[in-house]
Write a protein that holds these residues in place. Structure first.
Motif, short mmCIF file in Angstrom:
data_model
loop_
_atom_site.label_atom_id
_atom_site.label_comp_id
_atom_site.label_asym_id
_atom_site.label_seq_id
_atom_site.Cartn_x
_atom_site.Cartn_y
_atom_site.Cartn_z
N LEU A 164 0.04 4.86 -2.17
CA LEU A 164 -0.39 6.08 -1.50
C LEU A 164 -0.01 7.37 -2.23
O LEU A 164 -0.86 8.26 -2.40
CB LEU A 164 0.12 6.10 -0.06
CG LEU A 164 -0.63 5.18 0.91
CD1 LEU A 164 0.10 5.11 2.25
CD2 LEU A 164 -2.06 5.66 1.12
N LEU A 203 0.82 -1.21 0.00
CA LEU A 203 0.00 0.00 0.00
C LEU A 203 0.85 1.26 0.00
O LEU A 203 0.43 2.30 -0.52
CB LEU A 203 -0.93 0.00 1.22
CG LEU A 203 -1.96 -1.13 1.29
CD1 LEU A 203 -2.87 -0.93 2.49
CD2 LEU A 203 -2.77 -1.22 0.00
N GLY A 235 -11.72 4.00 -0.62
CA GLY A 235 -11.66 5.19 0.22
C GLY A 235 -11.38 6.45 -0.57
O GLY A 235 -11.63 7.57 -0.08
N HIS A 236 -10.87 6.30 -1.79
CA HIS A 236 -10.63 7.44 -2.67
C HIS A 236 -11.68 7.51 -3.79
O HIS A 236 -11.50 8.23 -4.78
CB HIS A 236 -9.24 7.33 -3.30
CG HIS A 236 -8.12 7.64 -2.35
ND1 HIS A 236 -7.68 6.74 -1.41
CD2 HIS A 236 -7.36 8.76 -2.20
CE1 HIS A 236 -6.68 7.28 -0.73
NE2 HIS A 236 -6.47 8.50 -1.18
N ARG A 285 -6.89 -5.37 0.29
CA ARG A 285 -6.46 -4.13 0.95
C ARG A 285 -6.33 -2.99 -0.05
O ARG A 285 -6.69 -1.84 0.25
CB ARG A 285 -5.14 -4.37 1.69
CG ARG A 285 -5.33 -5.29 2.89
CD ARG A 285 -4.05 -5.50 3.67
NE ARG A 285 -4.31 -6.31 4.86
CZ ARG A 285 -3.39 -6.63 5.75
NH1 ARG A 285 -2.13 -6.23 5.61
NH2 ARG A 285 -3.72 -7.37 6.80
N THR A 286 -5.82 -3.29 -1.23
CA THR A 286 -5.73 -2.26 -2.26
C THR A 286 -7.12 -1.79 -2.69
O THR A 286 -7.35 -0.60 -2.90
CB THR A 286 -4.96 -2.79 -3.48
OG1 THR A 286 -3.65 -3.20 -3.06
CG2 THR A 286 -4.81 -1.71 -4.54
N THR A 304 -9.78 -1.73 -0.86
CA THR A 304 -10.31 -0.88 0.21
C THR A 304 -9.69 0.51 0.15
O THR A 304 -10.39 1.53 0.30
CB THR A 304 -10.04 -1.52 1.58
OG1 THR A 304 -10.69 -2.79 1.64
CG2 THR A 304 -10.56 -0.64 2.71
N LEU A 305 -8.38 0.57 -0.08
CA LEU A 305 -7.72 1.87 -0.21
C LEU A 305 -8.30 2.66 -1.38
O LEU A 305 -8.60 3.86 -1.26
CB LEU A 305 -6.22 1.66 -0.41
CG LEU A 305 -5.38 2.93 -0.60
CD1 LEU A 305 -5.37 3.78 0.66
CD2 LEU A 305 -3.95 2.57 -1.01
#
Length: 396
Positions: free
Chosen positions: A251, A247, A282-283, A275-276, A278-279
């Motif tokens: 970022l 991650l 979030g954007h 996880r990617t 989800t990241l």
């Protein structure tokens, strides 16, 4: 249940055509497929796919542990290598183990992984991707006619070395896919072969003739300023991320709004994809996994709310692997076999005489002139002949 050991196998995928990208072509059409088997004291075996040269370093982090604690074990593997770094081959090995652990977790539950991960639908929307830079125009049309017959409405072509050729081939594939849709989704992947001095100019030339859904890896994977510049100048989205490991590498790109489609490499495993995703969510960005043998990450893609589309590279499987899925209706229809639905015929693998890249060059080797060419036009310095195969660089 405890993890007791692992085994390393090799098989091959016979594509039946040259495969490659702007960096090189495997003309013989056979590529290596590493297989990792994780064993337990209960007799269940987990299957992981992808290169895992560092298995001897990673295995102590999971040995003796309950495989159901997948995400905890993923972090243990990262922690186990934090001094030397967990990028490159180390990250790939972690991904192979992670895939095998998720396979075990779903097998213990007696259900396919897409169910274990909470997906409600077994269908995963896809786009066709032929790794096709080494094909001539007629071969290209034949290949994507087969994809159209399976209901696909989108396609990604490999290019970046000859702008006129890219425009012509994108148009030809669009015509093939119009049997299924009035507006095919077209993507162009240049695999980091352009430099900043080229990307904006060449993409503008292509966009004058072709409407793209995205341009993939127009510049280097970590070039935040370059990707952002391309995105600001273009009508299409910038897609990147398949080669980013962790991650922390995503970022800077997401913080700078430098990519609009967040990609992940299937060889980095299930947990990394989740996880990617989800990241990216979030954007407010979509996520799209790149293709790989057996489409293992499709199980995870079915479970996330911001999945856009998954790359599908072939309809066949490597020698000795059987995958419980169907490529139809423009995507992947996942089956009900427990885990990833991948079974391994070890006897068939043992009969293989060789298992490796058919030649030392190919898309896995970056040419010295990548990103340094002045033009993208066949016959000029830094460009291949019109059949798409690499040539030795000469001075102008």
């Amino acid at each position: 249940m405890k993890i007791t050991g692992y085994r390393t196998l090799r098989t091959v995928h016979h594509w039946g055509r040259p495969v490659g990208d702007a960096n090189g072509v495997v003309a013989g059409g056979s590529t290596e497929v590493p297989v990792l088997l994780v064993e337990t004291d209960a007799g269940l075996t987990g299957v992981g796919l992808g290169a895992h040269a560092e298995a001897h370093r990673i295995f102590p982090a999971v040995e003796g542990h309950d495989p159901r604690a997948v995400t905890t074990l993923y972090d243990r593997m990262l922690a186990h290598t934090f001094k030397s770094g967990h990028a490159g081959s180390v990250f790939g090995t972690i991904g192979a183990f992670d895939m095998a652990l998720w396979d075990l977790k779903a097998k213990m539950a007696g259900e396919p992984l897409w169910r274990t991960l909470g997906a409600a639908d077994r269908f995963v929307p896809g786009y066709a991707s032929g790794l096709d830079i080494g094909l001539d125009d007629d071969e290209l049309v034949t290949l994507y006619t087969g994809w159209a017959e399976r209901g696909f409405t989108g396609a990604k072509l490999k290019g970046g070395l000859d702008t006129d050729r890219d425009i012509r081939r994108l148009g030809a594939v669009a015509e093939v896919l119009r049997v299924n849709t009035r507006s095919p989704a077209l993507m162009l992947d240049v695999n980091e072969t352009w430099g900043r001095h080229q990307a904006v100019r060449l993409l503008a030339r292509i966009e004058e003739r072709i409407e793209l859904a995205w341009i993939e890896e127009p510049v280097r994977r970590w070039d935040t300023a370059g990707n952002r510049a391309v995105g600001r100048s273009a009508r299409t989205a910038v897609a990147s991320g398949e080669n980013l490991t962790g991650l922390e590498q995503f970022l800077p790109l997401l913080a700078a709004d430098a990519v609009q489609v967040v990609q992940t490499g299937s060889v980095w495993g299930i947990t990394h994809f989740l996880r990617t995703a989800t990241l990216a969510h979030g954007h407010d960005l979509p996520v799209s996994p790149v293709g790989y043998e057996g489409n293992p990450v499709a199980h995870a893609a079915a479970s996330v709310p911001n999945h856009l589309v998954t790359e599908v590279q072939d309809t066949g499987s490597p020698v000795g692997l059987t995958v419980d899925q169907v490529i139809a209706d423009g995507g992947i229809v996942l089956g009900d076999a427990p885990g990833l639905g991948i079974s391994v015929d070890e006897a068939a693998l043992a009969r293989l005489e060789t298992a490796g890249w058919a030649e030392p060059a190919g898309p896995h080797v970056r040419p010295a002139v990548a990103g340094l060419r002045l033009v993208a036009d066949a016959g000029r310095v830094g460009s291949p002949p019109r059949d798409g195969h690499p040539q030795r660089e000469t001075a102008p």
